[in-house]
Scaffold this active site. Structure first.
Site, PDB file in Angstrom:
ATOM      1  N   HIS A 154       0.852  -1.206   0.000  1.00  0.00           N
ATOM      2  CA  HIS A 154       0.000   0.000   0.000  1.00  0.00           C
ATOM      3  C   HIS A 154       0.885   1.254   0.000  1.00  0.00           C
ATOM      4  O   HIS A 154       2.083   1.179   0.240  1.00  0.00           O
ATOM      5  CB  HIS A 154      -0.910   0.035   1.233  1.00  0.00           C
ATOM      6  N   LYS A 158      -0.524   4.939   4.547  1.00  0.00           N
ATOM      7  CA  LYS A 158      -1.409   4.008   5.262  1.00  0.00           C
ATOM      8  C   LYS A 158      -0.913   3.812   6.690  1.00  0.00           C
ATOM      9  O   LYS A 158       0.270   3.596   6.932  1.00  0.00           O
ATOM     10  CB  LYS A 158      -1.490   2.667   4.510  1.00  0.00           C
TER      11      LYS A 158
HETATM   12  P1  NAD Z   1      -7.520   9.551   5.090  1.00  0.00           P
HETATM   13  O1  NAD Z   1      -6.594   9.803   6.253  1.00  0.00           O
HETATM   14  O2  NAD Z   1      -7.181  10.161   3.779  1.00  0.00           O
HETATM   15  O3  NAD Z   1      -9.014  10.029   5.478  1.00  0.00           O
HETATM   16  C1  NAD Z   1      -9.613   9.866   6.730  1.00  0.00           C
HETATM   17  C2  NAD Z   1     -10.458  11.107   6.992  1.00  0.00           C
HETATM   18  O4  NAD Z   1     -11.236  10.896   8.172  1.00  0.00           O
HETATM   19  C3  NAD Z   1      -9.583  12.365   7.246  1.00  0.00           C
HETATM   20  O5  NAD Z   1     -10.010  13.420   6.400  1.00  0.00           O
HETATM   21  C4  NAD Z   1      -9.859  12.674   8.713  1.00  0.00           C
HETATM   22  O6  NAD Z   1      -9.784  14.059   9.022  1.00  0.00           O
HETATM   23  C5  NAD Z   1     -11.290  12.142   8.861  1.00  0.00           C
HETATM   24  N1  NAD Z   1     -11.707  11.953  10.256  1.00  0.00           N
HETATM   25  C6  NAD Z   1     -10.942  11.599  11.329  1.00  0.00           C
HETATM   26  N2  NAD Z   1     -11.685  11.582  12.444  1.00  0.00           N
HETATM   27  C7  NAD Z   1     -12.953  11.915  12.092  1.00  0.00           C
HETATM   28  C8  NAD Z   1     -14.175  12.060  12.804  1.00  0.00           C
HETATM   29  N3  NAD Z   1     -14.230  11.869  14.128  1.00  0.00           N
HETATM   30  N4  NAD Z   1     -15.302  12.401  12.114  1.00  0.00           N
HETATM   31  C9  NAD Z   1     -15.253  12.610  10.778  1.00  0.00           C
HETATM   32  N5  NAD Z   1     -14.116  12.495  10.045  1.00  0.00           N
HETATM   33  C10 NAD Z   1     -12.984  12.147  10.697  1.00  0.00           C
HETATM   34  O7  NAD Z   1      -7.634   7.970   4.960  1.00  0.00           O
HETATM   35  P2  NAD Z   1      -8.255   7.105   3.756  1.00  0.00           P
HETATM   36  O8  NAD Z   1      -7.164   6.639   2.867  1.00  0.00           O
HETATM   37  O9  NAD Z   1      -9.431   7.804   3.179  1.00  0.00           O
HETATM   38  O10 NAD Z   1      -8.750   5.805   4.576  1.00  0.00           O
HETATM   39  C11 NAD Z   1      -9.654   5.898   5.644  1.00  0.00           C
HETATM   40  C12 NAD Z   1      -9.870   4.503   6.227  1.00  0.00           C
HETATM   41  O11 NAD Z   1     -10.499   3.658   5.240  1.00  0.00           O
HETATM   42  C13 NAD Z   1      -8.595   3.764   6.646  1.00  0.00           C
HETATM   43  O12 NAD Z   1      -8.871   2.991   7.782  1.00  0.00           O
HETATM   44  C14 NAD Z   1      -8.311   2.874   5.453  1.00  0.00           C
HETATM   45  O13 NAD Z   1      -7.528   1.744   5.764  1.00  0.00           O
HETATM   46  C15 NAD Z   1      -9.711   2.481   5.081  1.00  0.00           C
HETATM   47  N6  NAD Z   1      -9.896   1.994   3.705  1.00  0.00           N
HETATM   48  C16 NAD Z   1     -10.824   1.008   3.548  1.00  0.00           C
HETATM   49  C17 NAD Z   1     -11.124   0.547   2.284  1.00  0.00           C
HETATM   50  C18 NAD Z   1     -12.210  -0.472   2.120  1.00  0.00           C
HETATM   51  O14 NAD Z   1     -12.507  -0.883   0.983  1.00  0.00           O
HETATM   52  N7  NAD Z   1     -12.863  -0.895   3.213  1.00  0.00           N
HETATM   53  C19 NAD Z   1     -10.455   1.077   1.161  1.00  0.00           C
HETATM   54  C20 NAD Z   1      -9.526   2.090   1.352  1.00  0.00           C
HETATM   55  C21 NAD Z   1      -9.258   2.564   2.638  1.00  0.00           C
END
Ligand code: NAD
Length: 266
Positions: A154, A158
């Site tokens: 990744h 991450k």
């Molecule tokens: P990222 O850090 O770019 O985005 C996360 C966002 O959440 C940030 O903008 C942050 O400010 C916000 N946030 C934090 N606390 C919050 C709260 N209390 N209320 C509202 N917003 C809040 O990360 P990302 O790459 O978008 O990934 C996010 C999560 O999704 C990670 O855990 C990642 O591993 C997961 N993910 C899952 C899949 C899937 O298919 N299930 C795919 C990609 C990523």
């Protein structure tokens, strides 16, 4: 038509989910919210993420959930559990893509599923979920004579490792072979470690550049090796899966579901 509110709306996933929701014929983006103090609060979602203007401003409160049929959350483990309190109190079904939840946090999430329907999946792509089913069959057919190794890669930003997807793949394979992943999972190797044990399942992590997400499962036998690889080239595959889950969950009873349920793969 369903109304969807996106948590973590300015994050990498949140932005794409919001934009694709806006473009979807059966979905309206009704709200977008971020953590307290985030620099995008008060801004128009489209100015942050691109896509067509909808008039949705990024909020930092449960105001963003007003009128929503489903909440989609890809944030961080602690934030997800905090926000689930709100979804449960407002009786809003939730699609949770956040990874890196600890075992106690997953138990806590399960408690919320007694009040609202929750789709919780570490990987929402259709391809990976199909693979999970294939892996189950491959593992049970090959049995204990093949060494199993999973390698995931990744992007450098991450935060959790190994990926939720790699852990899920390992769990599916372990279950299929009647093994306990807590006993057979091997997450690092260094030094004079001796021969590989027959039942171990190796899970190795690579972090580099902007890799969206790659997983290879290797079944190594004597005289042959099978490798099954999935490569995500765009986050949109996860975002589309999340929207599909949102459409699916709207009128479901309270309970914990995953993408295998959404895709009818069970
Ligand atoms: P990222 O850090 O770019 O985005 C996360 C966002 O959440 C940030 O903008 C942050 O400010 C916000 N946030 C934090 N606390 C919050 C709260 N209390 N209320 C509202 N917003 C809040 O990360 P990302 O790459 O978008 O990934 C996010 C999560 O999704 C990670 O855990 C990642 O591993 C997961 N993910 C899952 C899949 C899937 O298919 N299930 C795919 C990609 C990523």
């Amino acid at each position: 038509m369903i109304k969807v509110a996106v948590a973590g709306a300015s994050g990498k996933m949140g932005q794409r989910i919001g934009v694709l929701a806006t473009e979807h014929p059966d979905i309206t983006l009704s709200g977008a919210f971020e953590r307290l103090g985030h620099s995008t609060i008060g801004k128009d979602f489209a100015d942050v993420a691109g896509g067509a203007k909808t008039g949705v401003l990024i909020s930092n409160s449960s105001e963003a959930l007003k009128g929503a049929d489903v909440a989609i959350e890809f944030t961080a483990a602690e934030a997800t559990l905090e926000n689930l309190k709100t979804y449960a109190s407002l009786k809003i079904p939730a699609v949770i893509g956040t990874t890196g939840l600890s075992a106690p946090q997953i138990e806590e999430l399960k408690q919320f599923a007694k009040t609202i329907p929750i789709v919780f999946a570490p990987n929402m792509s259709v391809g990976v979920n199909l693979l999970l089913r294939v892996l189950k069959d491959v593992a049970s057919t090959l049995g204990d004579d093949y060494d199993i190794e999973i390698v995931e890669a990744h992007h450098r930003l991450k935060k959790d490792a190994p990926s939720g997807t790699a852990i899920k793949m390992a769990q599916v394979i372990a279950e299929s072979l009647s093994r306990d992943l807590n006993e057979v999972g091997v997450y690092e190797r260094k030094g004079l470690i001796g021969e590989r044990s027959k039942k171990e399942i190796g899970i190795q992590t690579v972090r580099a550049g902007d890799i969206v997400g790659e997983h290879t499962v290797m079944f190594g036998g004597l005289g042959e090796r099978i490798e099954i690889t999935h490569k995500a080239s765009s986050r949109d595959t996860f975002a589309r899966g999340a929207l599909r889950a949102a459409l699916w969950i709207k009128n479901k009873p309270a309970g914990l579901y995953d993408m295998q349920d959404v895709l009818g793969l069970k």
